[in-house]
Motif scaffolding. Structure first.
Motif, PDB file in Angstrom:
ATOM      1  N   GLN A 140       0.624  -1.410   0.034  1.00 24.03           N
ATOM      2  CA  GLN A 140       0.184  -0.289  -0.213  1.00 24.03           C
ATOM      3  C   GLN A 140       1.016   1.563   0.385  1.00 24.03           C
ATOM      4  O   GLN A 140       0.680   1.999  -0.891  1.00 24.03           O
ATOM      5  N   ASN A 142       3.881   1.293  -1.230  1.00 27.17           N
ATOM      6  CA  ASN A 142       4.639   1.373  -2.859  1.00 27.17           C
ATOM      7  C   ASN A 142       3.777   2.148  -3.871  1.00 27.17           C
ATOM      8  O   ASN A 142       3.888   3.049  -4.292  1.00 27.17           O
ATOM      9  N   LEU A 143       1.782   1.853  -3.029  1.00 22.69           N
ATOM     10  CA  LEU A 143       1.392   1.871  -4.273  1.00 22.69           C
ATOM     11  C   LEU A 143       0.742   3.625  -3.926  1.00 22.69           C
ATOM     12  O   LEU A 143       0.876   4.551  -4.850  1.00 22.69           O
ATOM     13  N   GLU A 146       3.610   5.621  -5.417  1.00 22.73           N
ATOM     14  CA  GLU A 146       3.754   5.311  -6.950  1.00 22.73           C
ATOM     15  C   GLU A 146       2.465   6.543  -7.386  1.00 22.73           C
ATOM     16  O   GLU A 146       2.475   7.367  -8.294  1.00 22.73           O
ATOM     17  N   ARG A 147       1.225   6.857  -6.587  1.00 24.32           N
ATOM     18  CA  ARG A 147       0.644   8.302  -7.295  1.00 24.32           C
ATOM     19  C   ARG A 147       1.045   9.632  -6.779  1.00 24.32           C
ATOM     20  O   ARG A 147       0.808   9.810  -7.131  1.00 24.32           O
TER      21      ARG A 147
END
Length: 578
Positions: A140, A142-143, A146-147
């Motif tokens: 989560q 890492n996501l 990325e966002r």
């Protein structure tokens, strides 16, 4: 009276045997419990704790990179050129975090499977499940990262700021949870060690008491036995003197005397074993290299002395052998090892070398006088290495179904220098071998192959001596990890005259590029290294130099560039991965 003595003898002997069995069983049970506790900590708990510590450290480094990234965005805007480099570093840290989580989960899962008694209670209960949950939370995080990066690229800084706050919140939770988990595992390990220490103290005391009791029983046993064995001792002494004089066909015969008949039987078995061992000793003598035997026999002083000589040492290592040992059935593994060792040792013997020793899957050989010429040993070592690579490639084809795609290969390091060579060892066990810094140098060169993606690396001294016989590539000038002086590395490519025109052009392009690189003219070096990359396959060394130049331009080495790279990381793999 005789019946009474015999009865007492048998009673004492029976008690002695029972006592020993009980004492041995007690020690074994206690030792197994202690070993089980230590194995659970060392093989499973400690790797999980270390992996989590690594995750926590990488998480802190990653959030630091995000801080740096956002400062650059605030100061220079979302189009700042530094942002792409920082994004690469953030991705690299994430890869390291995922690898560490996989290691933690694997160790926890293995612990549950192999040491279930420890992993089904206390802080270790559901440890593998918690590792998986940690990994999901990290995903989560890492996501969110990325966002965040995506919003910055799109120029939506307000949303990027919100994403940053979200990422920081997730990061704070991860770090706190990891710290709590690490503390629990450290406490478990500490308590286990204290418990093991207490049990060891108890076991030592118990064994001392049992040993004392055994001594008392043994003295009693000797007293009862003394009168009965006087004649047997005399006969046995005479027989032993005969064996000592070389008469291995000597035998004892105490027919009709009960226990003494068994003594005679044991003595006769011993003499039979001595005869077998004598024959085995003669046979195993054939495994010593004949060149060494001839040299020792021709030079009487060589049996006891050693001397300094300039020689060439080769170290061959098999990569990913641990995987094979864990996944391949023993009988097939033995077959492969026999073929592998044959493929590695025969080229050494064929090219006037001496097989020094085997260390697991590592094969060490050396070349030099009096086994070959003073100026030719480096060339012999390089030719042997090329033959070893060719034979191993054939071996990979033969065992393709067994090996699969697990990257099994060999790495070879060759170094030339001064060593101590001769008969070295103890009074009871000696070996004809070489020792010295040159052997360590060869080991470092073997490991350095991992940095450059090569198979055979040679030292500057080896390359100079073998220049007319071997085609080599001037690979790099570095200060290797664990050393303080500059090392000139050369890749062994082929026997002299056997390099294709395409490969010669490829080598020339690389060496031209490396010359510009050492002079600090990166603008000229870069296109040449890229040409090497696009030429004959993907050249790991060229990519390594491209990444180094990028790092040097970012001033990641805190010194003036003089053409010599200082290796700080054991493998320098991040040079390519970043």
């Amino acid at each position: 009276m005789l019946r009474t003595v015999r009865a007492k003898f048998l009673g004492v002997a029976a008690f002695f045997v029972v006592w020993l069995v009980v004492a041995t069983g007690f020690s074994v049970i206690q030792s197994l419990g202690i070993n089980g506790d230590l194995e659970a900590v060392s093989r499973y708990v400690t790797p999980v704790k270390d992996a989590l510590s690594d995750v926590r450290s990488r998480q802190l480094e990653q959030i630091s990179l995000i801080d740096r990234y956002m400062r650059v965005v605030e100061n220079e805007g979302p189009d700042a050129p530094l942002l792409s480099g920082i994004e690469i570093e953030i991705d690299a840290k994430q890869t390291q975090i995922e690898q560490a989580f996989r290691k933690a989960f694997t160790s926890a899962a293995l612990g549950r499977a192999q040491a279930s008694g420890h992993f089904e209670q206390g802080v270790l209960l559901d440890l593998d499940v918690r590792m998986r949950e940690f990994a999901d939370i990290a995903a989560q995080f890492n996501l969110g990262v990325e966002r965040l990066l995506s919003r910055v690229r799109e120029g939506d800084l307000d949303d990027a700021q919100r994403q940053e706050n979200l990422v920081r919140g997730i990061h704070r939770n991860i770090v706190l949870d990891l710290r709590s988990e690490i503390l629990l595992l450290e406490k478990y390990s500490s308590e286990t060690v204290e418990n093991v220490s207490a049990r060891e103290d108890f076991l030592i005391q118990a064994e001392f008491i049992m040993m004392l009791a055994a001594v008392v029983i043994g003295i009693s046993f000797a007293y009862y036995l003394a009168q009965a064995v006087v004649k047997a001792v005399r006969d046995t002494t005479n027989a032993l003197n005969s064996v000592q004089s070389g008469k291995l066909d000597t035998s004892l015969d105490f027919k009709g005397k009960g226990d003494f008949a068994r003594l005679a039987d044991a003595f006769n078995r011993m003499t039979r074993e001595l005869r077998v061992r004598f024959r085995m000793r003669e046979r195993f003598g054939k495994y010593i290299d004949p060149k060494i035997i001839n040299n020792l026999l021709s030079q009487e002083t060589a049996l006891e002395t050693s001397q300094k000589r300039v020689m060439t040492v080769s170290v061959v290592n098999l990569t990913n052998f641990d995987w094979m040992a864990e996944h391949i059935p023993p009988e097939k593994l033995v077959d492969f090892l026999n073929d592998y060792l044959t493929a590695m040792t025969e080229p050494i013997a064929n090219h006037s070398g001496i097989i020094d020793n085997f260390v697991g899957d590592r094969v060490i050989g050396f070349w030099g006088p009096p086994f070959c010429g003073e100026k030719s040993h480096a060339g012999h070592a390089c030719l042997a290495a090329l033959e070893q690579v060719a034979r191993f490639n054939a071996l990979k084809t033969k065992y393709a179904d067994l090996i699969g795609d697990h990257g099994l290969d060999i790495r070879i390091g060759i170094a030339t220098g001064e060593v101590v060579v001769g008969s070295i060892g103890t009074d009871k066990s000696r070996a004809y071998t070489v020792v010295g810094d040159c052997v360590n140098y060869a080991n470092r060169l073997e490991k350095a192959n991992r940095i450059y993606g090569t198979q055979i690396l040679a030292s500057h001294e080896t390359a100079s001596m073998a220049a007319g016989e071997i085609e080599m590539r001037d690979l790099d000038h570095v200060v290797l990890l664990g050393t303080e002086h500059v090392v000139y590395l050369y890749e062994v490519l082929a026997q002299s005259g056997q390099l294709s025109d395409e490969r010669r052009d490829w080598r020339k392009t690389y060496e031209t590029a490396i010359a510009f690189y050492r002079e600090g003219d990166f603008d000229k070096a870069q296109p040449l290294f890229e040409e090497v990359q696009e030429g004959i396959g993907s050249d790991f060394a060229a990519q390594l130099m491209l990444n180094r130049m990028e790092r040097l331009q970012r001033r990641e080495q805190d010194r003036e560039w003089n053409g010599t790279w200082i290796v700080r990381d054991p493998y320098e793999r991040r040079d390519v991965e970043s």
